[in-house]
Motif scaffolding. Structure first.
Motif, PDB file in Angstrom:
ATOM      1  N   THR A  82      -2.949 -37.204   5.522  1.00 23.31           N
ATOM      2  CA  THR A  82      -1.781 -37.744   4.831  1.00 23.31           C
ATOM      3  C   THR A  82      -1.880 -39.259   4.750  1.00 23.31           C
ATOM      4  N   SER A  83      -1.771 -39.795   3.539  1.00 23.81           N
ATOM      5  CA  SER A  83      -1.673 -41.244   3.346  1.00 23.81           C
ATOM      6  C   SER A  83      -0.202 -41.648   3.391  1.00 23.81           C
ATOM      7  N   VAL A  84       0.085 -42.695   4.134  1.00 25.36           N
ATOM      8  CA  VAL A  84       1.459 -43.166   4.301  1.00 25.36           C
ATOM      9  C   VAL A  84       1.620 -44.506   3.592  1.00 25.36           C
ATOM     10  N   TYR A  85       2.640 -44.580   2.748  1.00 26.77           N
ATOM     11  CA  TYR A  85       2.904 -45.782   1.945  1.00 26.77           C
ATOM     12  C   TYR A  85       4.235 -46.404   2.365  1.00 26.77           C
ATOM     13  N   GLY A  86       4.516 -47.585   1.829  1.00 30.43           N
ATOM     14  CA  GLY A  86       5.766 -48.263   2.117  1.00 30.43           C
ATOM     15  C   GLY A  86       6.961 -47.469   1.622  1.00 30.43           C
ATOM     16  N   GLN A  87       8.106 -47.701   2.247  1.00 30.45           N
ATOM     17  CA  GLN A  87       9.322 -46.935   1.951  1.00 30.45           C
ATOM     18  C   GLN A  87       9.727 -47.074   0.490  1.00 30.45           C
ATOM     19  N   SER A  88      10.028 -45.940  -0.157  1.00 33.98           N
ATOM     20  CA  SER A  88      10.322 -45.972  -1.593  1.00 33.98           C
ATOM     21  C   SER A  88      11.760 -45.573  -1.928  1.00 33.98           C
ATOM     22  N   PHE A  89      12.532 -45.104  -0.936  1.00 25.84           N
ATOM     23  CA  PHE A  89      13.959 -44.862  -1.182  1.00 25.84           C
ATOM     24  C   PHE A  89      14.717 -45.004   0.135  1.00 25.84           C
ATOM     25  N   ASP A  90      16.006 -45.307   0.032  1.00 26.82           N
ATOM     26  CA  ASP A  90      16.805 -45.618   1.211  1.00 26.82           C
ATOM     27  C   ASP A  90      17.786 -44.515   1.599  1.00 26.82           C
ATOM     28  N   GLU A  91      18.115 -43.628   0.663  1.00 24.74           N
ATOM     29  CA  GLU A  91      19.124 -42.613   0.929  1.00 24.74           C
ATOM     30  C   GLU A  91      18.520 -41.424   1.672  1.00 24.74           C
ATOM     31  N   ASN A  92      19.370 -40.442   1.984  1.00 25.45           N
ATOM     32  CA  ASN A  92      18.905 -39.155   2.493  1.00 25.45           C
ATOM     33  C   ASN A  92      18.726 -38.189   1.333  1.00 25.45           C
ATOM     34  N   LEU A  93      17.788 -37.269   1.472  1.00 29.41           N
ATOM     35  CA  LEU A  93      17.762 -36.112   0.588  1.00 29.41           C
ATOM     36  C   LEU A  93      18.860 -35.148   1.044  1.00 29.41           C
ATOM     37  N   ASP A  94      18.981 -34.001   0.371  1.00 29.59           N
ATOM     38  CA  ASP A  94      20.024 -33.023   0.698  1.00 29.59           C
ATOM     39  C   ASP A  94      19.984 -32.679   2.193  1.00 29.59           C
ATOM     40  N   LEU A  95      21.124 -32.778   2.855  1.00 32.45           N
ATOM     41  CA  LEU A  95      21.189 -32.519   4.293  1.00 32.45           C
ATOM     42  C   LEU A  95      20.891 -31.064   4.650  1.00 32.45           C
ATOM     43  N   GLU A  96      20.880 -30.186   3.631  1.00 29.88           N
ATOM     44  CA  GLU A  96      20.506 -28.786   3.855  1.00 29.88           C
ATOM     45  C   GLU A  96      18.990 -28.593   3.814  1.00 29.88           C
ATOM     46  N   MET A  97      18.238 -29.662   3.621  1.00 29.45           N
ATOM     47  CA  MET A  97      16.784 -29.544   3.474  1.00 29.45           C
ATOM     48  C   MET A  97      16.152 -28.783   4.637  1.00 29.45           C
ATOM     49  N   ILE A  98      16.548 -29.120   5.866  1.00 35.41           N
ATOM     50  CA  ILE A  98      15.928 -28.472   7.030  1.00 35.41           C
ATOM     51  C   ILE A  98      16.168 -26.962   7.003  1.00 35.41           C
ATOM     52  N   ASN A  99      17.337 -26.531   6.542  1.00 32.24           N
ATOM     53  CA  ASN A  99      17.626 -25.091   6.488  1.00 32.24           C
ATOM     54  C   ASN A  99      16.815 -24.402   5.392  1.00 32.24           C
ATOM     55  N   LYS A 100      16.553 -25.122   4.309  1.00 32.22           N
ATOM     56  CA  LYS A 100      15.724 -24.553   3.235  1.00 32.22           C
ATOM     57  C   LYS A 100      14.273 -24.370   3.707  1.00 32.22           C
ATOM     58  N   VAL A 101      13.802 -25.302   4.533  1.00 35.72           N
ATOM     59  CA  VAL A 101      12.454 -25.183   5.098  1.00 35.72           C
ATOM     60  C   VAL A 101      12.426 -24.078   6.151  1.00 35.72           C
ATOM     61  N   LYS A 102      13.455 -24.012   6.983  1.00 34.53           N
ATOM     62  CA  LYS A 102      13.529 -22.962   8.006  1.00 34.53           C
ATOM     63  C   LYS A 102      13.637 -21.570   7.373  1.00 34.53           C
TER      64      LYS A 102
END
Length: 268
Positions: free
Chosen positions: A173-193
């Protein structure tokens, strides 16, 4: 690197999108390996602001047509392909009308992140893996660029962990400088789970901001490249303390040798 197979998975690639750190490196690194005789494939999303006529994209019917489940919804997968002029490099585009038809990449004209960016990232990761399976093309390394591609290492280590095709594949994985400041959908972890990923493996996604998404990706990668001078001190410290092999930032004129040697250090 002759005949080594490297799959590049990126959220942005020139010449299909505007130049920035991610899109430029997502072109320069594959070109370098291609010039060295390596076998490469590039995958990226087919955003609606990519001019299909100008870049001569066309649908690959034999690869399209399956449905991918995202958060218990069936989403049709469309695969398109194009060639970068003069380079003999094929680029595969992951497409879906619901996720990628809008005429921008990550945010609307007001700069507000699309509310379904988390689902777009999940769909992209699954779409890449399912397409590579259909191609029956076994990569030695999968090299991930950009936060929208960051779910791929997680899905490779959990959802696709029993796929024999990838049993020897390493993930960088290549890691770059931060490109956004907000959160994505807070349900993201449940969608992955929902896809069988254990909570403890992706606990960082409880707060799905840029840095935590990258942390989750790093934890599921075999090695990490610091690809920008602008990576935050906290994320840099996380990489250094992760126990993963990592490559410090290399300048434009030095990256070719550095990246090649780093790939070779992974057993290529």
């Amino acid at each position: 690197m002759k005949d080594k197979r490297i799959l590049y998975v990126s959220s942005e690639v020139v010449p299909y999108l505007a130049e920035n750190e991610v899109s430029l490196m997502s072109y320069d690194v594959p070109k370098m390996i291609n010039d060295q005789g390596g076998q490469i494939r590039i995958f990226m999303p087919r955003y609606g602001n990519i001019n299909e006529r100008r870049h001569q994209l066309h649908e690959v019917i034999r690869l399209s047509g399956m449905n991918l489940v995202v958060n218990d919804l069936d989403m049709p997968l469309i695969i398109k392909v194009a060639s970068i002029p003069k380079e003999r490099i094929q680029v595969y585009f992951i497409d879906n009308d619901e996720y990628f038809k809008r005429k921008a990449t990550f945010a609307d004209e007001e700069g507000v992140l699309y509310p379904d960016n988390d689902e777009r990232a999940i769909f992209f990761a699954k779409g890449v893996v399912e397409t590579v399976k259909k191609l029956n093309w076994v990569p030695d390394i999968i090299h991930v660029h950009g936060w929208l591609a960051a779910m791929l290492p997680i899905y490779m280590k959990h959802y696709y962990k029993n796929e024999a095709l990838f049993s020897e594949t390493k993930i960088v994985t290549s890691v770059y400088g931060q490109s956004f400041d907000e959160n994505l959908d807070l349900e993201m972890i449940n969608k992955v789970k929902f896809d069988g990923v254990p909570h403890e493996s992706v606990a960082d996604l409880e707060t799905p901001n840029y840095e935590n998404i990258l942390k989750a990706s790093i934890l599921h990668s075999d090695a990490v490249i610091i690809a920008s001078e602008n990576v935050s001190p906290s994320l840099t410290k996380f990489i250094e303390s992760s126990g993963k092999p990592f490559l410090p930032f290399a300048t434009k004129d030095a990256f070719a040798e550095a990246y090649t040697n780093f790939y070779k250090s992974m057993g290529l």
